[in-house]
Enzyme design. Structure first.
Site, PDB file in Angstrom:
ATOM      1  N   ASP A   1      -7.830   0.968 -13.146  1.00 41.20           N
ATOM      2  CA  ASP A   1      -6.628   1.143 -13.971  1.00 41.20           C
ATOM      3  C   ASP A   1      -6.316  -0.123 -14.761  1.00 41.20           C
ATOM      4  O   ASP A   1      -6.634  -1.228 -14.339  1.00 41.20           O
ATOM      5  CB  ASP A   1      -5.448   1.496 -13.051  1.00 41.20           C
ATOM      6  CG  ASP A   1      -4.316   2.154 -13.814  1.00 41.20           C
ATOM      7  OD1 ASP A   1      -4.455   2.408 -15.020  1.00 41.20           O
ATOM      8  OD2 ASP A   1      -3.266   2.395 -13.186  1.00 41.20           O
TER       9      ASP A   1
ATOM     10  N   HIS B   1     -11.208   0.359 -22.606  1.00 38.03           N
ATOM     11  CA  HIS B   1     -12.178   1.211 -21.896  1.00 38.03           C
ATOM     12  C   HIS B   1     -13.593   0.666 -22.074  1.00 38.03           C
ATOM     13  O   HIS B   1     -14.406   0.683 -21.157  1.00 38.03           O
ATOM     14  CB  HIS B   1     -12.110   2.649 -22.417  1.00 38.03           C
ATOM     15  CG  HIS B   1     -10.769   3.296 -22.208  1.00 38.03           C
ATOM     16  ND1 HIS B   1     -10.073   3.182 -21.028  1.00 38.03           N
ATOM     17  CD2 HIS B   1      -9.999   4.071 -23.023  1.00 38.03           C
ATOM     18  CE1 HIS B   1      -8.926   3.849 -21.132  1.00 38.03           C
ATOM     19  NE2 HIS B   1      -8.857   4.399 -22.328  1.00 38.03           N
TER      20      HIS B   1
ATOM     21  N   LEU C   1     -27.887   2.091  -3.326  1.00 35.21           N
ATOM     22  CA  LEU C   1     -26.478   2.433  -3.570  1.00 35.21           C
ATOM     23  C   LEU C   1     -26.342   3.759  -4.323  1.00 35.21           C
ATOM     24  O   LEU C   1     -27.088   4.019  -5.267  1.00 35.21           O
ATOM     25  CB  LEU C   1     -25.861   1.308  -4.429  1.00 35.21           C
ATOM     26  CG  LEU C   1     -24.452   1.579  -4.975  1.00 35.21           C
ATOM     27  CD1 LEU C   1     -23.409   1.424  -3.866  1.00 35.21           C
ATOM     28  CD2 LEU C   1     -24.126   0.624  -6.132  1.00 35.21           C
TER      29      LEU C   1
HETATM   30  C1  FPP Z   1      -7.207   3.727 -16.708  1.00 36.71           C
HETATM   31  O1  FPP Z   1      -6.696   2.803 -17.616  1.00 36.71           O
HETATM   32  C2  FPP Z   1      -8.593   3.998 -17.017  1.00 36.71           C
HETATM   33  C3  FPP Z   1      -9.084   5.194 -17.431  1.00 36.71           C
HETATM   34  C4  FPP Z   1      -8.260   6.379 -17.581  1.00 36.71           C
HETATM   35  C5  FPP Z   1     -10.492   5.333 -17.783  1.00 36.71           C
HETATM   36  C6  FPP Z   1     -11.436   4.554 -16.949  1.00 36.71           C
HETATM   37  C7  FPP Z   1     -12.764   4.716 -17.489  1.00 36.71           C
HETATM   38  C8  FPP Z   1     -13.661   3.727 -17.641  1.00 36.71           C
HETATM   39  C9  FPP Z   1     -13.431   2.333 -17.238  1.00 36.71           C
HETATM   40  C10 FPP Z   1     -14.991   4.009 -18.240  1.00 36.71           C
HETATM   41  C11 FPP Z   1     -15.672   5.240 -17.706  1.00 36.71           C
HETATM   42  C12 FPP Z   1     -17.056   5.245 -18.109  1.00 36.71           C
HETATM   43  C13 FPP Z   1     -18.119   5.656 -17.396  1.00 36.71           C
HETATM   44  C14 FPP Z   1     -19.437   5.344 -17.882  1.00 36.71           C
HETATM   45  C15 FPP Z   1     -18.054   6.379 -16.172  1.00 36.71           C
HETATM   46  P1  FPP Z   1      -5.468   3.218 -18.536  1.00 36.71           P
HETATM   47  O2  FPP Z   1      -6.017   3.620 -19.848  1.00 36.71           O
HETATM   48  O3  FPP Z   1      -4.649   4.243 -17.822  1.00 36.71           O
HETATM   49  O4  FPP Z   1      -4.727   1.852 -18.624  1.00 36.71           O
HETATM   50  P2  FPP Z   1      -3.165   1.645 -18.785  1.00 36.71           P
HETATM   51  O5  FPP Z   1      -2.539   2.189 -17.527  1.00 36.71           O
HETATM   52  O6  FPP Z   1      -3.067   0.168 -18.883  1.00 36.71           O
HETATM   53  O7  FPP Z   1      -2.750   2.359 -20.034  1.00 36.71           O
END
Ligand code: FPP
Length: 241
Positions: A17, A34, A128
């Site tokens: 997050d 992201h 893993l």
């Molecule tokens: C939360 O941050 C994160 C997500 C909703 C997406 C997480 C995904 C990735 C890190 C990449 C996934 C990729 C692969 C290859 C599996 P947020 O956007 O909710 O952050 P905020 O709470 O600060 O707005």
């Protein structure tokens, strides 16, 4: 950090997050968070491999994330391609096996294809397991499991009194992770203290670790610190010692 003589959890699950806030702090579009977050997944995967962790489950997209702006959803759905295009050689070199959980039906065809190709390509790797939760929701998983088990009862394949915790484990999306289907440690970054519909059944006895570090900034040292903290906990599973 030196983790010699420390107990290493078999299964670590992570709620990644804080990508949006990381970008906002830098006046960048959210999706840049992201993009950077994908690099963190790579680093943590390699660290998990080095530590001989058996399963690393990462929450990449929840069933609730469809409510985000369309551009952001499209960007997130395209990330697995970038991830595997750039990281597959490393995954193979480190013997990492890729799996995913979630409802694949609603994913764009391209995303599904990329994921299935990665699963297939790494299926004989024995190190893993990098388990990606994509379009995953814990309640939806439990509903699906109830439907599947009740159909098996209806077909007389099992009797209702044969429904045990072990049997439920066999019907959940994490069945392929056995004997490590339940995370020992769940990490959530960015200071939020909630589960957000993640692995509701499987996290029943897990240790939780929350850190204020935003996911794009989360380092291998932060990961080691989470494992050191896990080592200070006494897991009693409801018993008294
Ligand atoms: C939360 O941050 C994160 C997500 C909703 C997406 C997480 C995904 C990735 C890190 C990449 C996934 C990729 C692969 C290859 C599996 P947020 O956007 O909710 O952050 P905020 O709470 O600060 O707005």
């Amino acid at each position: 950090m030196n983790l010699d003589n420390m107990k290493i959890p078999n299964h670590v699950a992570i709620i990644m997050d804080g990508n949006g806030r990381w970008a906002k702090k830098r006046l960048l579009p959210r999706v840049m968070g992201h993009k950077k977050g994908v690099e963190t997944i790579k680093k943590i995967t390699i660290r998990a491999h080095q530590l001989n962790i058996k399963v690393l489950t990462v929450y990449a997209f929840s069933t609730e994330n469809w409510a985000r702006p369309k551009d952001e959803v499209n960007y997130l759905m395209a990330l697995p391609k970038d991830f595997f295009d750039s990281f597959m050689p490393e995954l193979m070199k480190n013997n990492v096996k890729v799996t995913y959980i979630g409802n694949a039906d609603r994913l764009p065809e391209d995303t599904k294809k990329i994921l299935n190709r990665a699963v297939e390509k790494t299926q004989d790797n024995t190190g893993l397991i990098l388990n990606i939760a994509l379009n995953y929701g814990g309640r939806q998983e439990i509903v699906q499991t109830i439907q599947d088990i009740s159909q098996a009862v209806f077909r007389n394949e099992i009797k209702s009194e044969e429904i045990t915790e072990d049997l439920v484990d066999q019907y959940l999306m994490t069945q392929h992770l056995k004997p490590y289907s339940n995370p020992d440690l769940m990490i959530r970054t960015s200071g939020e203290i909630r589960l957000s519909n993640f692995l509701l059944w499987q996290l029943a006895y897990s240790e939780f670790y929350f850190t204020d570090v935003l996911w794009p900034d989360f380092s291998t040292d932060d990961f080691d610190q989470a494992i050191a903290a896990y080592n200070k906990r006494q897991r009693r599973f409801g018993k008294i010692s």
